[in-house]
Scaffold this motif. Structure first.
Motif, short mmCIF file in Angstrom:
data_model
loop_
_atom_site.label_atom_id
_atom_site.label_comp_id
_atom_site.label_asym_id
_atom_site.label_seq_id
_atom_site.Cartn_x
_atom_site.Cartn_y
_atom_site.Cartn_z
N LEU A 48 -9.08 -54.84 -98.31
CA LEU A 48 -7.88 -53.82 -97.75
C LEU A 48 -8.25 -53.29 -96.57
N SER A 49 -7.64 -53.33 -95.73
CA SER A 49 -7.71 -52.66 -94.32
C SER A 49 -6.99 -51.29 -94.53
N ALA A 50 -7.44 -50.34 -93.52
CA ALA A 50 -6.93 -48.99 -93.76
C ALA A 50 -5.51 -48.86 -93.90
N CYS B 72 -11.61 -50.49 -104.30
CA CYS B 72 -12.14 -49.56 -103.52
C CYS B 72 -12.61 -48.56 -104.35
N ARG B 73 -13.09 -48.95 -105.65
CA ARG B 73 -13.53 -48.01 -106.80
C ARG B 73 -14.52 -47.20 -106.38
N GLU B 74 -15.68 -47.40 -105.51
CA GLU B 74 -16.64 -46.61 -104.95
C GLU B 74 -16.21 -45.67 -103.99
N TYR B 75 -15.29 -46.01 -103.15
CA TYR B 75 -14.64 -45.00 -102.22
C TYR B 75 -13.74 -44.06 -102.79
N SER C 148 -9.25 -44.25 -96.74
CA SER C 148 -9.42 -45.00 -95.48
C SER C 148 -10.66 -44.36 -94.47
N LYS C 149 -10.67 -43.30 -94.43
CA LYS C 149 -11.71 -42.47 -93.77
C LYS C 149 -13.10 -42.71 -94.30
N LEU C 150 -13.36 -43.02 -95.58
CA LEU C 150 -14.66 -43.23 -95.98
C LEU C 150 -15.01 -44.63 -95.73
N ILE C 151 -14.19 -45.48 -95.74
CA ILE C 151 -14.37 -46.91 -95.62
C ILE C 151 -14.62 -47.05 -94.03
#
Length: 218
Positions: A73-75, A164-167, A212-215
């Motif tokens: 997934l993109s932001a 995105c579980r970890e984020y 999104s910022k974390l990614i």
């Protein structure tokens, strides 16, 4: 793996979901029918059907030359997807406000109270994941539009449980997580449609931006 023949495809899809959830299949990782068939010692037909199920659910994508992979997934996709989740959830709540009973109200407050108590000793928000799901499901529990409910919960579930579980678990600390859900519940009890819409949108948009910022910074 001892799969029952009549439920092969469902069980295979659940097995793949678990692998994604546990990080054994990360976003972007290839998903090959032959490898799964060999590993699970079953034919390719239920594997193919399971992958179709997961593609429909948005967890797997199929691209020319690359084949099937776990969705990345993109932001923008995260922000857009959570915006849609917010719209559907808010409208589902609003259209069912008149269906709520005093007992329903007590159940909602009880879930929130449990989340507040657990947040004080939680290591991270994964400890609150079950209560998070219960609370959002409760908010939609009196909505009679089953398709709305299914679509409202699907994307959010894909993010928090799988892709995105970890984020997701790093997006907020437990106390902030509880406070954000308290705002949602408080807005529900205003019974004001515009207040509910705004609060639900802010709730999901803040989460989308945080993830999104974390990614982007990883």
């Amino acid at each position: 793996m001892d799969f029952k023949k009549q439920t092969y495809a469902i069980q295979v899809s659940q097995f793949i979901r678990k692998m994604i959830q546990e990080g054994k299949l990360s976003p972007g990782a290839p998903v090959k029918e032959n490898d799964l068939a060999t590993f699970l010692n079953i034919s390719r037909a239920p594997i193919r059907e399971a992958l179709q199920i997961l593609t429909q659910d948005g967890l797997i994508v199929s691209e020319p030359q690359k084949g099937k992979t776990i969705r990345v997934l993109s932001a923008k996709e995260i922000i857009d997807g959570y915006a849609l989740t917010a719209i559907l959830e808010a409208e589902g709540i609003i259209m069912s406000l008149d269906n709520w009973t005093d007992e329903d109200n007590k159940d909602l407050l009880n879930i929130l109270k449990k989340m507040g108590n657990k947040s004080k000793k939680a290591a991270d928000i994964t400890d609150l994941a079950e209560l998070d799901e219960l609370l959002h499901n409760m908010l939609l529990s009196r909505c009679t539009n089953e398709q709305l409910i299914e679509n409202a919960r699907r994307f959010s579930s894909n993010i928090s449980k799988y892709l995105c579980r970890e984020y997701w678990k790093k997006s907020f600390n437990p106390q902030s997580f509880y406070s954000r859900h308290k705002k949602v519940v408080d807005s529900f009890f205003t019974k004001n449609p515009e207040q509910i819409r705004k609060t639900i949108f802010d709730h999901y948009n803040e989460l989308a931006v945080a993830i999104s910022k974390l990614i982007e910074n990883d």
